[in-house]
Design a protein around this motif. Structure first.
Motif, PDB file in Angstrom:
ATOM      1  N   VAL A 133       9.531   0.505   0.194  1.00 36.43           N
ATOM      2  CA  VAL A 133       8.784  -0.635  -0.351  1.00 36.43           C
ATOM      3  C   VAL A 133       7.873  -0.182  -1.489  1.00 36.43           C
ATOM      4  O   VAL A 133       7.786  -0.843  -2.524  1.00 36.43           O
ATOM      5  N   LEU A 134       7.220   0.978  -1.321  1.00 40.73           N
ATOM      6  CA  LEU A 134       6.336   1.479  -2.377  1.00 40.73           C
ATOM      7  C   LEU A 134       7.110   1.836  -3.644  1.00 40.73           C
ATOM      8  O   LEU A 134       6.571   1.723  -4.740  1.00 40.73           O
ATOM      9  N   LEU A 135       8.354   2.242  -3.499  1.00 34.53           N
ATOM     10  CA  LEU A 135       9.170   2.544  -4.673  1.00 34.53           C
ATOM     11  C   LEU A 135       9.737   1.291  -5.325  1.00 34.53           C
ATOM     12  O   LEU A 135       9.934   1.254  -6.539  1.00 34.53           O
ATOM     13  N   LEU A 136       9.998   0.264  -4.545  1.00 30.88           N
ATOM     14  CA  LEU A 136      10.565  -0.965  -5.101  1.00 30.88           C
ATOM     15  C   LEU A 136       9.499  -1.914  -5.651  1.00 30.88           C
ATOM     16  O   LEU A 136       9.802  -2.774  -6.469  1.00 30.88           O
ATOM     17  N   LEU A 137       8.271  -1.751  -5.205  1.00 29.82           N
ATOM     18  CA  LEU A 137       7.200  -2.639  -5.645  1.00 29.82           C
ATOM     19  C   LEU A 137       6.930  -2.576  -7.154  1.00 29.82           C
ATOM     20  O   LEU A 137       6.834  -3.629  -7.795  1.00 29.82           O
TER      21      LEU A 137
ATOM     22  N   VAL B  24      15.559   3.142 -11.768  1.00 29.54           N
ATOM     23  CA  VAL B  24      16.383   4.352 -11.646  1.00 29.54           C
ATOM     24  C   VAL B  24      15.770   5.324 -10.643  1.00 29.54           C
ATOM     25  O   VAL B  24      16.477   5.868  -9.786  1.00 29.54           O
ATOM     26  N   VAL B  25      14.469   5.539 -10.719  1.00 30.77           N
ATOM     27  CA  VAL B  25      13.811   6.456  -9.776  1.00 30.77           C
ATOM     28  C   VAL B  25      13.928   5.926  -8.355  1.00 30.77           C
ATOM     29  O   VAL B  25      14.268   6.670  -7.429  1.00 30.77           O
ATOM     30  N   ALA B  26      13.670   4.646  -8.168  1.00 37.30           N
ATOM     31  CA  ALA B  26      13.779   4.072  -6.824  1.00 37.30           C
ATOM     32  C   ALA B  26      15.210   4.190  -6.302  1.00 37.30           C
ATOM     33  O   ALA B  26      15.425   4.574  -5.148  1.00 37.30           O
ATOM     34  N   PHE B  27      16.187   3.907  -7.156  1.00 33.93           N
ATOM     35  CA  PHE B  27      17.586   3.993  -6.739  1.00 33.93           C
ATOM     36  C   PHE B  27      17.972   5.427  -6.381  1.00 33.93           C
ATOM     37  O   PHE B  27      18.610   5.666  -5.352  1.00 33.93           O
TER      38      PHE B  27
END
Length: 140
Positions: free
Chosen positions: A51-55, A27-30
């Motif tokens: 990338v750092l948020l999706l990792l 949710v945060v990454a989205f």
């Protein structure tokens, strides 16, 4: 050779918490990506931050699969550390723009940290060791 035993309670709880821990990270990454929080003034997206948020959520999913396949519990610990790092990244970003968010971003790490803690219990260790012994016996 005997069949593998049933999943112990702490391992089941760790798996459920690990699965639940993916949701806030996604949710945060989205939200950050969808709301354009990573676009510079020029309109270009900062792909390193994406990338750092999706990792962390991807690592959490991998760790959950690895754990459920009874391969090990170390990826759950690494996923918990990545979730903590995501919370620190959110705090640092908020501080850099002068926003106060308190300790809220560390809610991202609650489920992954609890899952990693439960995965380190002796009952889970025996369950994983039994699977290793079963795999070795079948390979021999």
């Amino acid at each position: 050779m005997s069949t593998p035993s049933r999943i112990p309670g702490p391992a089941l709880a760790a798996a459920v918490l690990a699965a639940l821990g993916v949701l806030p990270l996604v949710v945060v990454a989205f939200l950050v990506v969808a709301l354009g929080g990573l676009e510079a003034d020029s309109g270009r997206r900062d792909w390193v931050s994406v990338v750092l948020l999706l990792l962390p959520p991807l690592l959490q999913l991998f760790a959950l699969g690895w754990f459920l396949l009874r391969r090990g519990r170390v990826p759950l610990v690494l996923a918990a550390l990545a979730a903590i790092a995501a919370g620190v990244l959110v705090l640092a970003t908020a501080a850099s723009v002068g926003q106060s968010v308190g300790l809220g971003p560390f809610v991202l790490a609650v489920c992954p940290v609890l899952a990693a803690g439960l995965a380190m219990t002796p009952a889970v260790g025996r369950w994983l060791a039994e699977a290793r012994a079963h795999r070795r016996g079948r390979a021999a």
